[in-house]
Design an enzyme around this catalytic site. Structure first.
Site, PDB file in Angstrom:
ATOM      1  N   GLU A 175      34.499  39.363  25.785  1.00 17.92           N
ATOM      2  CA  GLU A 175      34.932  38.004  25.464  1.00 17.92           C
ATOM      3  C   GLU A 175      34.813  37.737  23.968  1.00 17.92           C
ATOM      4  O   GLU A 175      34.058  38.398  23.266  1.00 17.92           O
ATOM      5  CB  GLU A 175      34.095  36.969  26.239  1.00 17.92           C
ATOM      6  CG  GLU A 175      32.607  37.255  26.338  1.00 17.92           C
ATOM      7  CD  GLU A 175      31.855  37.302  25.041  1.00 17.92           C
ATOM      8  OE1 GLU A 175      32.166  36.477  24.144  1.00 17.92           O
ATOM      9  OE2 GLU A 175      30.954  38.141  24.887  1.00 17.92           O
ATOM     10  N   GLU A 318      31.565  40.749  23.161  1.00 21.67           N
ATOM     11  CA  GLU A 318      32.850  41.420  22.963  1.00 21.67           C
ATOM     12  C   GLU A 318      33.088  42.584  23.935  1.00 21.67           C
ATOM     13  O   GLU A 318      34.072  43.293  23.803  1.00 21.67           O
ATOM     14  CB  GLU A 318      32.983  41.964  21.532  1.00 21.67           C
ATOM     15  CG  GLU A 318      32.852  40.930  20.446  1.00 21.67           C
ATOM     16  CD  GLU A 318      32.888  41.527  19.047  1.00 21.67           C
ATOM     17  OE1 GLU A 318      33.036  42.775  18.919  1.00 21.67           O
ATOM     18  OE2 GLU A 318      32.777  40.775  18.081  1.00 21.67           O
TER      19      GLU A 318
END
Length: 351
Positions: A175, A318
């Site tokens: 994300e 991430e």
């Protein structure tokens, strides 16, 4: 069951016969019983989930979901919102940590922009869905409309369906979204008995005063939305985010299709908790990559009953922790499937 409630459909069940066969094989491998510890447990679990004695990971796929958050207006982040779009460009150019990890392992990285503050953003290789110019400020109103929340859940589902069509046998997700530790904290609190005091952390690097302010904003939001947070979908749409909803939708779809999902850090774990509250049968399909350094992560993992594979002090997000766990997962399969048995190696078994 209506199409709008697809996430309530039952998830697949692990294969008990495959699990028993894998356990029997482990007992015959040329090592003392249990000598490979958690690697053995992981291999047997993957066998049960893949429905075969010898699990394999040949085609892992990684998706990264991005979106902005209106709650940043409350001063809860050390970084400006523009960084979300800037980091999307960094992912495209291959300069981010997860980009390097994916490239080094030959793993495809799909980028899905669910809605940044720049409605004109157009990057090559990025799927721009534009559900909104970020979410609304959940300290003032619901973060998403019901339509936006359903669309974000569906975006996660579509990403897994695309990966499945490409032969995916392990789904990893990450994300990006400035302000999303605030959304993840609020969501995890809404879905459990955990409190903002327990979960609120520095995120992108807030100092002590910043953390206290962030906690106060989350506490105010939880009071504002009150009893409406008792239903998981409502909790998600009121205090969650586009990427959190997409992650939850991806995890649920993986479990329904029979694809193991690797959960990254604090934000992904909050999304996994949401998926679990929406549909408890998702749980066996979630592998938790690591124990992150964000203060609330340990508490959310405990709420999930999760045992993370790694503990490296990570707090990047991430999908970086999930990508770092991938070699370990593949090696667990290789050890289980390729080690010789006592009879094959002509080694005397225990008496």
């Amino acid at each position: 069951m209506t199409a709008a409630l697809w996430w309530l459909e039952p998830c697949r069940q692990p294969d008990a016969r495959a699990e028993a066969a894998a356990l029997a094989r482990q007992a015959q491998l040329t090592k003392p019983t249990g000598a490979l510890g958690a690697m053995e447990t992981l291999a047997v679990r993957l066998a049960a989930l893949q429905g075969r004695e010898k699990p394999v990971i040949n085609n892992p796929q990684l998706a990264l979901f991005a979106g902005d958050h209106g709650v940043v207006a409350e001063g809860v982040s050390a970084y400006p919102q523009a960084v979300t779009a800037q980091m999307l460009a960094n992912f495209v150019s291959g300069g981010a940590a997860v980009s390097v990890l994916a490239r080094e392992q030959g793993m495809p990285l799909r980028l899905i922009d669910l809605g940044t503050i720049d409605p004109e953003l157009a990057l090559p290789g990025v799927r721009h869905l534009r559900l909104g110019a970020g979410t609304a400020n959940f300290a003032v109103e619901a973060a998403m409309t019901a339509e936006q929340c359903r669309a974000a859940l569906q975006a996660g589902r579509d990403s897994v369906l695309e990966a499945q069509a490409a032969g995916c046998d392990l789904f990893l997700a990450g994300e990006m979204g400035i302000g999303n530790t605030s959304a993840a904290t609020a969501l995890a609190c809404a879905l459990s008995d955990l409190t903002p005091m327990q979960l609120t952390g520095p995120g992108t690097g807030l100092d002590g005063a910043g953390v206290r302010h962030k906690q106060a904003v989350i506490e105010r939001a939880l009071v504002l939305h009150g009893a409406q947070l008792g239903e998981p979908f409502e909790a998600l749409r009121r205090v969650g985010g586009f990427e959190l909803a997409a992650l939850a939708g991806a995890y649920l779809t993986c479990a329904q299709l029979g694809i193991v999902a690797v959960v990254d850090g604090f934000i992904c774990s909050a999304a996994a908790l949401c998926a679990l509250r929406l549909n408890p049968s998702v749980q066996p399909w979630l592998l938790f990559a690591h124990a992150g350094a964000e203060p609330g992560h340990a508490a959310v993992l405990a709420e999930l009953g999760a045992e993370p594979l790694l503990d490296l002090g990570l707090r990047l997000g991430e999908g970086s922790g999930a990508a770092l766990a991938l070699p370990l997962i593949k090696l667990a399969c290789a050890l289980h499937g390729s080690m010789a048995t006592f009879s094959e190696a002509l080694v005397e078994d225990r008496s």
